[in-house]
Design a protein around this motif. Structure first.
Motif, short mmCIF file in Angstrom:
data_model
loop_
_atom_site.label_atom_id
_atom_site.label_comp_id
_atom_site.label_asym_id
_atom_site.label_seq_id
_atom_site.Cartn_x
_atom_site.Cartn_y
_atom_site.Cartn_z
N HIS B 156 0.82 -1.22 0.00
CA HIS B 156 0.00 0.00 0.00
C HIS B 156 0.85 1.26 0.00
N LEU B 157 1.80 1.35 0.94
CA LEU B 157 2.57 2.60 1.09
C LEU B 157 3.50 2.83 -0.09
N LEU B 158 4.15 1.79 -0.57
CA LEU B 158 5.04 1.97 -1.72
C LEU B 158 4.24 2.38 -2.96
N PRO B 165 0.09 1.36 -8.63
CA PRO B 165 0.44 0.08 -8.00
C PRO B 165 1.95 -0.14 -8.09
N PHE B 166 2.56 -0.52 -6.99
CA PHE B 166 4.03 -0.61 -6.91
C PHE B 166 4.61 -1.47 -8.04
N GLN B 167 5.53 -0.89 -8.77
CA GLN B 167 6.16 -1.53 -9.92
C GLN B 167 5.13 -2.09 -10.92
N GLY B 168 3.93 -1.55 -10.85
CA GLY B 168 2.88 -2.00 -11.76
C GLY B 168 2.28 -3.36 -11.42
N ASP B 172 -4.45 -8.06 -7.15
CA ASP B 172 -4.87 -9.46 -6.99
C ASP B 172 -3.72 -10.42 -7.24
N GLU B 173 -2.84 -10.06 -8.17
CA GLU B 173 -1.67 -10.93 -8.39
C GLU B 173 -0.75 -10.92 -7.17
N PHE B 174 -0.61 -9.73 -6.59
CA PHE B 174 0.24 -9.62 -5.40
C PHE B 174 -0.31 -10.48 -4.26
N ILE B 175 -1.60 -10.38 -4.06
CA ILE B 175 -2.22 -11.13 -2.96
C ILE B 175 -2.13 -12.63 -3.23
N ARG B 176 -2.33 -13.05 -4.47
CA ARG B 176 -2.20 -14.49 -4.78
C ARG B 176 -0.79 -14.98 -4.48
N MET B 177 0.19 -14.19 -4.90
CA MET B 177 1.58 -14.59 -4.67
C MET B 177 1.87 -14.67 -3.18
N LEU B 178 1.42 -13.65 -2.45
CA LEU B 178 1.66 -13.62 -1.00
C LEU B 178 1.01 -14.83 -0.34
N ALA B 179 -0.19 -15.14 -0.76
CA ALA B 179 -0.90 -16.29 -0.18
C ALA B 179 -0.14 -17.59 -0.44
#
Lengths: 186, 186
Positions: B156-158, B165-168, B172-179
DNA sequence: GTCTATACCAAGATAGAC
DNA sequence: GTCTATCTTGGTATAGAC
C-alpha cells in the motif's frame, strides 16, 4: 547540518539543505530564512533569491538532485554486485542489503507521501529511480523477490509510523522469517 | 467535503475538516482560515477561536478523534469476524480484508510520517490503535501472518509513494503470490 | 456562537549599496 | 554574490458588536 559559506557553490548548498528541511518540516513548514541560515547565508536577507526565483521553484531541482544521487548509489551498488557475481548470496544477506537500499530512500519516500501530490511532475522522476532499483527484480520473472522487497519496505515504513520496530518485531528476526518463507531467492 | 453550519456541533465539524486538511496539506500548510471555511464558518473571522485556543492545540484532539474512529471500526470488524468464526477463511480473502483495514489507516499513517515527530505524544495513541489491529496476530505465535500484514502495508505505502500500483504489480496478483508463500494462514 | 474589524507578526520577495 | 533595509502579503489571534 549547517555548512560554511565556502563549501561548494551556494546554489548546491541551498539545494542540499533545502531538501533536508523539506523532509524534516515539509515544504510549507520550511522558511526561506531557515534555508539561508543553514546554507551559510544571513537569515532574512534575500540572498536566496539571487539563486532561485522563488521557494516554489526550488522544490523540483532539490528533489531531482536527490534522485540523481540515488541513481548513482544504485549504479555503484549494482557494479559492486556484478564484481562478486557467481558467488551465491545467502538470503538473509541479500534481504539485509535490500533493506539498506530502501532506507536510503527514506527521505524521498517521506517527502513523496507528504508533498508529492503538490509536485506531480517529480513523481515520474521518483518512479524512475525506484524502477532502477527494481531492475534487479521483475515481477514477472521473480515475483518472490518482489514480494520480499515490498515486505521490507513495509517493515521500514510501518516502523517509521510507529516510531519503533513494527509491533516490536526485531529486524533480524523479521529477516529470518521472511527468508524462510521464500523458496528460490538467489 | 465542506459541510453546512448546522451539521452536528461546530467543534465536531472543525475536528473533522481539520484532520482532513492536516493530512492533505500538512499541519504547517493548513490555515485556520481554511479550516473555518470548510467547517461552515466565515473564513478569516476568528470564529475558530471560540472552540480552540490555537491551531496547535487542535492537532492532538483531531488525531485522537480519528484514532477513536479506527478503534470502533476495528471492534466492529472483529465482532463481525467472530460471527462467522469456525468457517475457514481462504487466505486470499483474509489478505484482502487486512489490506482494506490498512487502507483505512492511510490518512493516519501519512500524517504520522509527515508530522508525527512534532507531536510525540500522539504517537502513543497511534501505536495503541495499531496494536489493537495487531491483536489478531502476535509475532510470537503467528509470525507468518505478521509478515503478511507487513507486506500488505508495504504494498500500500510503496504504491502511494509511486502514485500507482508498486512496480505495476496488480493487487490481486500480489495477494495471490503472497498467499502462496504462506503455509499456515488460518 | 458567529460576525466585523483589526492588531500583530512572520514570511516571501525586491531594491540598491557594497 | 552577499549584505541592509524595506515592501507586501497572508496568517494567527483578539476585541467587541450582534
Amino acid at each position: 547540518m549547517a555548512v560554511s559559506a565556502t563549501d561548494r557553490s551556494t546554489r548546491e548548498r541551498i539545494l542540499d539543505v533545502a531538501f533536508e528541511l523539506f523532509v524534516e518540516l515539509g515544504f510549507a513548514g520550511t522558511t526561506v530564512t531557515e534555508i539561508e541560515k543553514q546554507a551559510g547565508l544571513t537569515g532574512g536577507s534575500g540572498g536566496f533569491y539571487r539563486h532561485f526565483r522563488s521557494k516554489q521553484e526550488l522544490l523540483r531541482p532539490a528533489i531531482e538532485r536527490e534522485v540523481a544521487r540515488y541513481m548513482t548509489s544504485i549504479e555503484e551498488a549494482n557494479a559492486a554486485q556484478q564484481a562478486v557475481e557467481g558467488l551465491p548470496t545467502p538470503r538473509e544477506v541479500w534481504l539485509e542489503r535490500m533493506l539498506g537500499y530502501l532506507r536510503l530512500f527514506d527521505p524521498l519516500m517521506r517527502l513523496m507521501l507528504a508533498d508529492g501530490h503538490r509536485v506531480p511532475e517529480v513523481r515520474e522522476a521518483v518512479t524512475g529511480v525506484l524502477q532502477s532499483l527494481g531492475e534487479q527484480m521483475s515481477w514477472q520473472e521473480e515475483p518472490e523477490l518482489t514480494v520480499c522487497v515490498i515486505a521490507l519496505g513495509g517493515y521500514h515504513l510501518l516502523s517509521e509510523v510507529q516510531g519503533q520496530p513494527f509491533q516490536g518485531v526485531p529486524q533480524d528476526e523479521f529477516i529470518r522469517m521472511l527468508a524462510s518463507m521464500t523458496s528460490d531467492v538467489r
